[in-house]
Design a protein around this motif. Structure first.
Motif, mmCIF file in Angstrom:
data_model
loop_
_atom_site.group_PDB
_atom_site.id
_atom_site.type_symbol
_atom_site.label_atom_id
_atom_site.label_comp_id
_atom_site.label_asym_id
_atom_site.label_seq_id
_atom_site.Cartn_x
_atom_site.Cartn_y
_atom_site.Cartn_z
ATOM 1 N N ASP A 73 37.531 47.178 34.066
ATOM 2 C CA ASP A 73 38.407 46.778 35.172
ATOM 3 C C ASP A 73 37.618 46.066 36.274
ATOM 4 O OD1 ASP A 73 40.558 47.852 33.813
ATOM 5 O OD2 ASP A 73 40.494 49.764 34.898
ATOM 6 N N LYS A 74 36.406 46.542 36.552
ATOM 7 C CA LYS A 74 35.560 45.878 37.554
ATOM 8 C C LYS A 74 35.180 44.477 37.093
ATOM 9 C CE LYS A 74 33.559 50.107 39.435
ATOM 10 N NZ LYS A 74 32.339 50.932 39.548
ATOM 11 N N PHE A 75 34.810 44.362 35.805
ATOM 12 C CA PHE A 75 34.469 43.059 35.255
ATOM 13 C C PHE A 75 35.650 42.095 35.396
ATOM 14 C CE2 PHE A 75 34.842 40.202 31.590
ATOM 15 C CZ PHE A 75 33.685 39.458 31.723
ATOM 16 N N ALA A 77 38.109 42.219 37.487
ATOM 17 C CA ALA A 77 38.387 41.912 38.895
ATOM 18 C C ALA A 77 37.466 40.813 39.427
ATOM 19 C CB ALA A 77 38.252 43.172 39.743
ATOM 20 N N HIS A 78 36.251 40.715 38.887
ATOM 21 C CA HIS A 78 35.301 39.697 39.347
ATOM 22 C C HIS A 78 35.522 38.344 38.676
ATOM 23 C CE1 HIS A 78 33.179 43.230 40.934
ATOM 24 N NE2 HIS A 78 32.738 42.370 41.848
ATOM 25 N N GLU A 79 36.306 38.289 37.625
ATOM 26 C CA GLU A 79 36.605 37.014 36.984
ATOM 27 C C GLU A 79 37.623 36.243 37.828
ATOM 28 O OE1 GLU A 79 35.441 35.756 33.735
ATOM 29 O OE2 GLU A 79 33.914 37.197 34.385
ATOM 30 N N LEU A 80 37.601 34.927 37.742
ATOM 31 C CA LEU A 80 38.497 34.104 38.561
ATOM 32 C C LEU A 80 39.968 34.281 38.182
ATOM 33 C CD1 LEU A 80 36.451 30.797 38.757
ATOM 34 C CD2 LEU A 80 36.709 32.564 40.507
ATOM 35 N N THR A 82 41.309 36.944 36.509
ATOM 36 C CA THR A 82 41.613 38.365 36.366
ATOM 37 C C THR A 82 42.289 38.664 35.018
ATOM 38 O OG1 THR A 82 42.017 38.370 38.742
ATOM 39 C CG2 THR A 82 42.538 40.380 37.575
#
Length: 105
Positions: A73-75, A77-80, A82
């Motif tokens: 989920d953190k990964f 969230a950091h993607e453009l 989502t």
């Protein structure tokens, strides 16, 4: 000569073509209710068996521990864009496999 006999609620009314004849309002309502066009609803016949799936590739089910799910989920969230968890797993695997020489870059 044209004649039409209308029977409503055991009352017989003779209508002669060319003559003027006034029907009671309740009778007109009954005639319009009974003379409306009938419509039929055709149900789609469903085939037997499993429904058609949308994907082309086989599904691989995996149980993921909570800590790995949180990291996914953190990964995401950091993607453009989502991505959802499935797409995040695909991206991580694709990157890892290509970096280690299992997939072409």
């Amino acid at each position: 000569m044209f004649e039409l006999t209308i029977v409503v609620n055991h009352l017989s009314i003779l209508v002669v073509a060319g003559g003027r004849f006034q029907l009671p309002a309740g009778l007109i309502l009954c005639i319009t209710l009974f003379m409306t066009k009938s419509t039929t609803v055709e149900d789609k016949k469903r085939g037997r068996g499993r429904p058609v799936t949308t994907g082309k590739t086989p599904i691989t089910g995996v149980r993921i521990a909570d800590e790995i799910g949180d990291a996914l989920d953190k990964f995401a969230a950091h993607e453009l864009d989502t991505p959802n968890r499935s797409e995040a797993i695909r991206r991580i695997l694709r990157d890892w496999l290509s970096n280690h020489g299992y997939l072409p870059k």
